[in-house]
Write a protein that holds these residues in place. Structure first.
Motif, PDB file in Angstrom:
ATOM      1  N   TYR A 155     -12.928  49.464  35.830  1.00  9.47           N
ATOM      2  CA  TYR A 155     -11.842  49.059  36.738  1.00  9.47           C
ATOM      3  C   TYR A 155     -11.349  50.269  37.531  1.00  9.47           C
ATOM      4  O   TYR A 155     -11.156  50.204  38.749  1.00  9.47           O
ATOM      5  N   GLY A 183     -14.008  51.350  40.024  1.00 16.43           N
ATOM      6  CA  GLY A 183     -14.341  50.398  41.090  1.00 16.43           C
ATOM      7  C   GLY A 183     -15.755  49.880  41.003  1.00 16.43           C
ATOM      8  O   GLY A 183     -16.342  49.482  41.999  1.00 16.43           O
ATOM      9  N   THR A 184     -16.339  49.866  39.789  1.00 16.66           N
ATOM     10  CA  THR A 184     -17.730  49.435  39.649  1.00 16.66           C
ATOM     11  C   THR A 184     -17.872  48.006  39.124  1.00 16.66           C
ATOM     12  O   THR A 184     -18.984  47.534  38.939  1.00 16.66           O
ATOM     13  N   ALA A 193     -15.521  41.480  41.285  1.00 13.33           N
ATOM     14  CA  ALA A 193     -14.169  41.078  41.676  1.00 13.33           C
ATOM     15  C   ALA A 193     -13.513  40.246  40.570  1.00 13.33           C
ATOM     16  O   ALA A 193     -12.335  40.423  40.261  1.00 13.33           O
ATOM     17  N   ASN A 225     -12.306  42.488  37.844  1.00 11.12           N
ATOM     18  CA  ASN A 225     -11.173  43.264  38.362  1.00 11.12           C
ATOM     19  C   ASN A 225      -9.893  42.425  38.352  1.00 11.12           C
ATOM     20  O   ASN A 225      -8.826  42.903  37.984  1.00 11.12           O
ATOM     21  N   VAL A 226     -10.027  41.180  38.755  1.00  8.76           N
ATOM     22  CA  VAL A 226      -8.851  40.320  38.845  1.00  8.76           C
ATOM     23  C   VAL A 226      -8.260  40.048  37.457  1.00  8.76           C
ATOM     24  O   VAL A 226      -7.049  40.167  37.254  1.00  8.76           O
ATOM     25  N   SER A 257      -6.649  43.196  36.172  1.00  8.88           N
ATOM     26  CA  SER A 257      -5.410  43.453  36.909  1.00  8.88           C
ATOM     27  C   SER A 257      -4.272  42.563  36.403  1.00  8.88           C
ATOM     28  O   SER A 257      -3.133  43.006  36.253  1.00  8.88           O
ATOM     29  N   ALA A 271      -5.255  34.721  43.842  1.00  9.19           N
ATOM     30  CA  ALA A 271      -6.572  34.110  43.639  1.00  9.19           C
ATOM     31  C   ALA A 271      -6.489  32.588  43.747  1.00  9.19           C
ATOM     32  O   ALA A 271      -7.438  31.929  44.161  1.00  9.19           O
ATOM     33  N   MET A 315     -13.112  30.596  43.217  1.00 10.17           N
ATOM     34  CA  MET A 315     -14.297  31.330  43.679  1.00 10.17           C
ATOM     35  C   MET A 315     -13.877  32.736  44.111  1.00 10.17           C
ATOM     36  O   MET A 315     -13.107  32.893  45.054  1.00 10.17           O
ATOM     37  N   LEU A 316     -14.338  33.738  43.384  1.00 10.36           N
ATOM     38  CA  LEU A 316     -13.955  35.108  43.729  1.00 10.36           C
ATOM     39  C   LEU A 316     -15.120  35.962  44.206  1.00 10.36           C
ATOM     40  O   LEU A 316     -14.960  36.846  45.036  1.00 10.36           O
ATOM     41  N   ASP A 317     -16.283  35.746  43.643  1.00  9.42           N
ATOM     42  CA  ASP A 317     -17.459  36.503  44.070  1.00  9.42           C
ATOM     43  C   ASP A 317     -18.698  35.742  43.621  1.00  9.42           C
ATOM     44  O   ASP A 317     -18.586  34.644  43.070  1.00  9.42           O
ATOM     45  N   ASP A 318     -19.889  36.338  43.854  1.00 11.78           N
ATOM     46  CA  ASP A 318     -21.099  35.614  43.481  1.00 11.78           C
ATOM     47  C   ASP A 318     -21.668  36.066  42.143  1.00 11.78           C
ATOM     48  O   ASP A 318     -22.762  35.698  41.773  1.00 11.78           O
ATOM     49  N   GLN A 319     -20.907  36.891  41.427  1.00  6.45           N
ATOM     50  CA  GLN A 319     -21.405  37.364  40.138  1.00  6.45           C
ATOM     51  C   GLN A 319     -20.693  36.712  38.966  1.00  6.45           C
ATOM     52  O   GLN A 319     -21.168  36.775  37.839  1.00  6.45           O
ATOM     53  N   ARG A 333     -11.790  54.085  46.825  1.00  6.16           N
ATOM     54  CA  ARG A 333     -12.351  53.025  45.988  1.00  6.16           C
ATOM     55  C   ARG A 333     -11.915  51.660  46.517  1.00  6.16           C
ATOM     56  O   ARG A 333     -12.723  50.738  46.629  1.00  6.16           O
ATOM     57  N   GLN A 391     -17.564  37.489  50.932  1.00  5.98           N
ATOM     58  CA  GLN A 391     -16.918  36.874  49.783  1.00  5.98           C
ATOM     59  C   GLN A 391     -15.509  36.418  50.159  1.00  5.98           C
ATOM     60  O   GLN A 391     -14.940  36.906  51.128  1.00  5.98           O
ATOM     61  N   ILE A 443      -8.476  37.338  47.860  1.00  8.45           N
ATOM     62  CA  ILE A 443      -7.992  38.568  47.223  1.00  8.45           C
ATOM     63  C   ILE A 443      -8.588  39.797  47.903  1.00  8.45           C
ATOM     64  O   ILE A 443      -9.710  39.775  48.390  1.00  8.45           O
ATOM     65  N   TRP A 499      -5.557  46.354  42.729  1.00  9.30           N
ATOM     66  CA  TRP A 499      -5.149  47.661  42.182  1.00  9.30           C
ATOM     67  C   TRP A 499      -3.700  47.997  42.482  1.00  9.30           C
ATOM     68  O   TRP A 499      -3.364  49.148  42.690  1.00  9.30           O
TER      69      TRP A 499
END
Ligand SMILES: [Zn+2]
Lengths: 250, 252
Positions: free
Chosen positions: A17, A20-21, A24, A27-28, A31, A130, A150-154, B119, B132, B136, B142
């Motif tokens: 976190y 930044g790796t 999303a 991370n959410v 957070s 979100a 839906m936040l990302d494709d992963q 970052r 995407q 958010i 952050w």
């Protein structure tokens, strides 16, 4: 506010976190936990300092190599012939013509709530964002409702509401599942989880959650790939750079 | 060369940097005490403060030279794409310029500040590229601490009316906080003016103001609650109190 939180993100997750790796989705959910957990917030601040030091150190290395290559004229290793940002210095004039921000952004204070039968649950700020497009609740099984975000494709992210007395079918995970308790509580083979607890399960766990009093949570299912990407930071950025150049040329 | 000589040489070399490191730490800790504020003029922190307090383009130029290649390296590492890395340099350095007035020495080193900001910009660039959802952004993720709502200028009027009352509690405020509260609420200076008078970064001024007002609020709370005549103060301080509640999430 949650007085004692018993389950927190792992050090590796907090590190990802801070770096930044992470995806999303992760991370959410991290957070959202941080908003309620001062201990983890403090730890992240430390990890950010560490990451910043490593960043400055490793770029120093990269620049030394580039300086050396610049003077040595011999091919092969001089991938970075000159400081790649030298040609960017013209940006300075453009940037400094922009106005500056004199005030902190007050932020959006309209915090979304999720209405339960007899009370409302106020969402952590990042989850309110979100969910700002609206939540569509669907019945998953008789005792469980689910609303996807839906936040990302992963990752696959969703709010889950487990009705009082309901049991989630036994399941195993392909990737890793993170669950943040927003209201109420649930239990599984390994413990009881309450508001703000951060629970991580992976494919080695067989998972059989149940809730006596009912539970609202936010859950993120992450592909195994994004977890390991945190390890990439161990590689020398210069090697990574060369690697990416090589692969993008081929 | 005898072994004792080597020993003493080594000792000297070890002691020297240690001593320096300690001095630096003390200086950092005491920053804001105007006398000890004179950190090296070309330190990252000093440059950032000069940019924030007086749009110092020379300082920005220097900071750009120092950080653009680092930002580029981080961009390559996270995006594996040269063009995106160049975009990141532009966006991150623009953010450095724009947000420099908000930089807060109390909260960390300039390099940490620039690291987190880079970052965050990188996260947003990647999301844009991958198309995407825009619900958010990095600033949502952050920013768990940025919910602090600072005291705004409009509140000055009502505060000044109550200054006399508050003055009685001044002595209990730490000196740096008291200096800031005085500049803003008694001398009626803007945040920028006060930061220049006290020779501290704007961000530090703001955080001290917040801390000082929080402390005053605490000291005043009993008085305010038991006295219907001081609703003005209650309102002013109440807003700050709200911010604190908000920060911890729940009970407003
Ligand atoms: Zn925690």
């Amino acid at each position: 506010m949650a007085a004692n939180i018993n389950f927190h993100p792992s050090e590796a997750l907090l590190r990802g976190y801070a770096d930044g790796t992470l995806s999303a989705g992760l991370n959410v959910v991290i957070s959202a936990h941080l908003e309620q957990c001062k201990d983890c917030r403090d730890r992240v601040a430390e990890l950010e300092n560490i990451a910043a030091c490593e960043w400055v150190e490793s770029s120093k290395e990269m620049l030394c190599i580039s300086d050396y290559d610049g003077s040595s004229e011999q091919g092969e290793t001089n991938i970075i012939r000159e400081n790649p940002t030298a040609k960017l210095s013209h940006l300075v004039t453009d940037i400094t013509s922009h106005p500056q921000h004199r005030e902190m952004n007050p932020g959006d204070e309209s915090v979304t709530e999720i209405h339960m039968l007899d009370h409302s649950v106020r969402l952590p700020k990042v989850l309110a964002r979100a969910a700002s497009d609206g939540l569509v609740w669907k019945k998953m099984t008789s005792g469980i409702n689910q609303a996807s975000v839906m936040l990302d494709d992963q990752t696959q992210c969703e709010f889950l509401y487990i009705k009082p007395g309901a049991k989630v079918p036994v399941h195993k995970h392909q990737g890793t599942e993170v669950t943040l308790v927003l209201d109420g509580s649930f239990t599984d083979e390994m413990g009881k989880y309450q508001k703000s607890d951060f629970v991580m399960r992976n494919k080695t766990h067989t998972h059989h959650p149940a809730s006596e009093e009912g539970c609202l949570c936010f859950s993120v299912l992450d592909s195994p790939l994004t977890f390991t990407s945190g390890l990439a930071r161990l590689l020398n950025p210069f090697l990574r750079y060369r690697f990416s150049r090589a692969t993008s040329m081929s | 060369m005898t072994s004792t000589k080597i020993g003493s040489f080594q000792l000297k070399e070890v002691v020297q940097p240690k001593h320096k490191a300690n001095t630096y730490k003390v200086e950092t800790a005491l920053v804001g005490n105007p006398a000890s504020d004179k950190t090296a003029a070309d330190s990252d922190e000093s440059l950032l403060i000069a940019i924030g307090n007086r749009q110092d383009t020379e300082a920005f130029n220097l900071l750009f030279k120092r950080f653009s290649s680092r930002i580029y390296a981080m961009g390559v590492k996270l995006t594996r794409n040269d063009q995106l890395a160049s975009d990141l340099v532009q966006e991150a350095m623009l953010t450095v310029w724009q947000k420099a007035p908000l930089y807060d020495l109390d909260r960390g080193s300039a390099q940490s500040w620039i690291f987190t900001l880079t970052r965050n910009r990188c996260f947003d660039i990647m999301r844009k590229i991958k198309r995407q959802p825009t619900t958010i952004s990095a600033d949502d993720i952050w920013a768990p601490e940025e919910l602090d709502v600072q005291l705004v200028h409009e509140e000055q009027g009502s505060m000044e009316a109550e200054v006399e009352k508050i003055e009685r509690h001044y002595d209990q405020l730490p000196l740096p906080q008291r200096a800031v509260v005085e500049q803003i609420y008694i001398h009626d200076r803007t945040h920028e003016e006060a930061a220049n008078v006290l020779n501290i970064p704007l961000g530090t001024l703001k955080s001290r103001l917040r801390l000082g007002m929080g402390k005053l609020k605490q000291l005043l709370r009993t008085e305010v609650d038991s006295n219907a005549g001081t609703t003005k103060v209650k309102q002013t301080l109440g807003r700050n109190g709200n911010a604190v509640n908000l920060k911890h999430g729940r009970n407003s």
